[in-house]
Design a protein around this motif. Sequence first.
Motif, mmCIF file in Angstrom:
data_model
loop_
_atom_site.group_PDB
_atom_site.id
_atom_site.type_symbol
_atom_site.label_atom_id
_atom_site.label_comp_id
_atom_site.label_asym_id
_atom_site.label_seq_id
_atom_site.Cartn_x
_atom_site.Cartn_y
_atom_site.Cartn_z
ATOM 1 N N ILE A 205 -4.193 2.654 4.879
ATOM 2 C CA ILE A 205 -4.128 1.673 5.927
ATOM 3 C C ILE A 205 -5.332 0.992 6.029
ATOM 4 N N GLN A 206 -6.399 1.195 5.453
ATOM 5 C CA GLN A 206 -7.677 0.563 5.319
ATOM 6 C C GLN A 206 -7.476 -0.512 4.142
ATOM 7 N N ASP A 207 -6.717 -0.137 3.054
ATOM 8 C CA ASP A 207 -6.568 -1.099 1.878
ATOM 9 C C ASP A 207 -5.559 -2.137 2.036
ATOM 10 N N TYR A 244 -0.131 2.024 14.308
ATOM 11 C CA TYR A 244 1.530 2.329 14.204
ATOM 12 C C TYR A 244 1.848 2.581 12.761
ATOM 13 N N VAL A 245 1.401 2.190 11.764
ATOM 14 C CA VAL A 245 1.771 2.496 10.525
ATOM 15 C C VAL A 245 1.107 4.083 10.185
ATOM 16 N N TYR A 246 0.049 4.414 10.637
ATOM 17 C CA TYR A 246 -0.572 5.702 10.414
ATOM 18 C C TYR A 246 0.237 6.774 11.048
ATOM 19 N N ASP A 247 0.776 6.370 12.268
ATOM 20 C CA ASP A 247 1.323 7.555 13.118
ATOM 21 C C ASP A 247 3.063 7.634 12.442
ATOM 22 N N PHE A 248 3.537 6.499 12.006
ATOM 23 C CA PHE A 248 4.980 6.285 11.587
ATOM 24 C C PHE A 248 4.891 7.118 10.334
ATOM 25 N N VAL A 249 4.130 6.983 9.502
ATOM 26 C CA VAL A 249 3.812 7.664 8.147
ATOM 27 C C VAL A 249 3.700 9.222 8.425
ATOM 28 N N ARG A 250 2.749 9.513 9.413
ATOM 29 C CA ARG A 250 2.618 11.098 9.669
ATOM 30 C C ARG A 250 3.917 11.842 10.011
ATOM 31 N N HIS A 251 4.661 11.036 11.062
ATOM 32 C CA HIS A 251 5.811 11.505 11.366
ATOM 33 C C HIS A 251 6.692 11.474 10.347
ATOM 34 N N PHE A 252 6.939 10.664 9.553
ATOM 35 C CA PHE A 252 7.847 10.599 8.438
ATOM 36 C C PHE A 252 7.671 11.761 7.409
ATOM 37 N N ALA A 352 9.467 0.701 9.668
ATOM 38 C CA ALA A 352 10.379 -0.042 10.599
ATOM 39 C C ALA A 352 9.841 -0.173 11.920
ATOM 40 N N GLU A 353 10.450 -0.513 12.674
ATOM 41 C CA GLU A 353 10.317 -0.892 14.249
ATOM 42 C C GLU A 353 9.345 -1.651 14.795
ATOM 43 N N GLY A 354 8.060 -1.440 14.506
ATOM 44 C CA GLY A 354 7.015 -2.101 14.809
ATOM 45 C C GLY A 354 6.730 -2.313 16.091
ATOM 46 N N ILE A 355 6.105 -3.185 16.775
ATOM 47 C CA ILE A 355 5.737 -3.497 17.934
ATOM 48 C C ILE A 355 6.800 -3.956 18.891
ATOM 49 N N THR A 356 6.872 -3.360 20.060
ATOM 50 C CA THR A 356 8.266 -3.882 20.664
ATOM 51 C C THR A 356 7.741 -5.413 21.571
ATOM 52 N N GLU A 357 9.011 -5.966 22.109
ATOM 53 C CA GLU A 357 8.746 -7.072 22.602
ATOM 54 C C GLU A 357 7.855 -7.047 23.816
ATOM 55 N N LYS A 363 7.536 3.353 19.144
ATOM 56 C CA LYS A 363 7.945 4.589 19.077
ATOM 57 C C LYS A 363 6.757 5.830 18.584
ATOM 58 N N TYR A 364 5.974 5.458 17.506
ATOM 59 C CA TYR A 364 4.983 6.639 17.211
ATOM 60 C C TYR A 364 3.546 5.772 17.548
#
Length: 370
Positions: A205-207, A244-252, A352-357, A363-364
């Motif tokens: 995520i840093q890179d 978001y990406v950190y949490d999404f990947v961890r759950h994935f 996917a999904e990202g930040i909501t409106e 989600k994550y």
Amino acid sequence: MLQTELERQILHGLSCEWEAALWLLEAPYRRRMRKPLFRIKEMRTRLGRWSPRTREICFSRDLVMNYSWDTVVDVLRHEMAHQLAGEVLGARNEPPHGPSFRRACDMLRISTRASGDFEPLHEWVAREHLRQEDRILLRVRKLMALAQSQNQNEAEAAMIKAHELIAKYNIDLMRSSARRDFVSVHVGTPALRHFREVYVLANLIQDFYFVEGIWIPAFVKEKGRMGRVLEISGTAQNIRMASYVYDFVRHFIDRQWRTYKKEKREKKLNRYRKTDFAIGILDGFRAKLEAEAEKKAAVRENRALVRVEDPQLAEYMDYRYPHTTSVRRRALRQDPSVLADGVEIGKRLVIAEGITETGEAGKYLPDRKK
């Protein structure tokens, strides 16, 4: 754990965090700071308060029980700035958030957001994200939603396009030289020990997501001791995306590992093999992003998702973390087949999904309370 015991642990943690923050001060000021008392109480209108008469830093029970630990520490440091201003810098006949307080905030490497109504850290990030949002970020959100497509090619195309727009947005901001505000938040949770894949994910995520990460001391409530946590710094928009990406990947990784174990019941898959599998996924995902970046760079100005040095963020990092050290970690024995299986899965990973409106957490994405 009983509430009284939990509050006792939290008070011990606040004491440890106060001592850790003390080392941000130069020696003459550090020696003059005396540890205060710490207290948790019902406070309806405030999250924290420094009381010079009783030498107490009081914390709202709602804050310490329901908000993230980095928000609690953020409040602690602001109340510590009031203590520093009054007891060491000699503030006299000044408003509460006057020159001495602002100087104390600078010495403790924190913002002066405490001036006026203090806003919890993650709520400030969410509000700032919405305030600065523009049409490019709106397009990013829509593309991240399209990345949920069941068609792998369509999903990947939407994700890559979203990443291109993120890069364009940030590079344009850097080139404009306009001053930007940065903030630092925890991702993940404090722990005495982190597995290797967490460090690999931190580097990813840093890179690729325009944030900088530092492993900092943080209190682990469950253990009653200081451990470490990843703290990332960047603009509010990039903080939310990287979190978001950190949490999404961890759950994935967790979902894929459960499936993999069922499919490979004949193999002895212990916790260390999960690390191999997770690192494989991260390596595969990184390889996909790097390949796409090289492809885009070959046909146009390089605005693909690649690491770009941000002078303003580098300046902020030097200010916030004046004392840093590098640590090398020794790689342990790996299972090549499990690693390779993870790489193949990582090549198919789509964020996917990202930040909501509404600007609420995705989600994550970690909520302000946890």
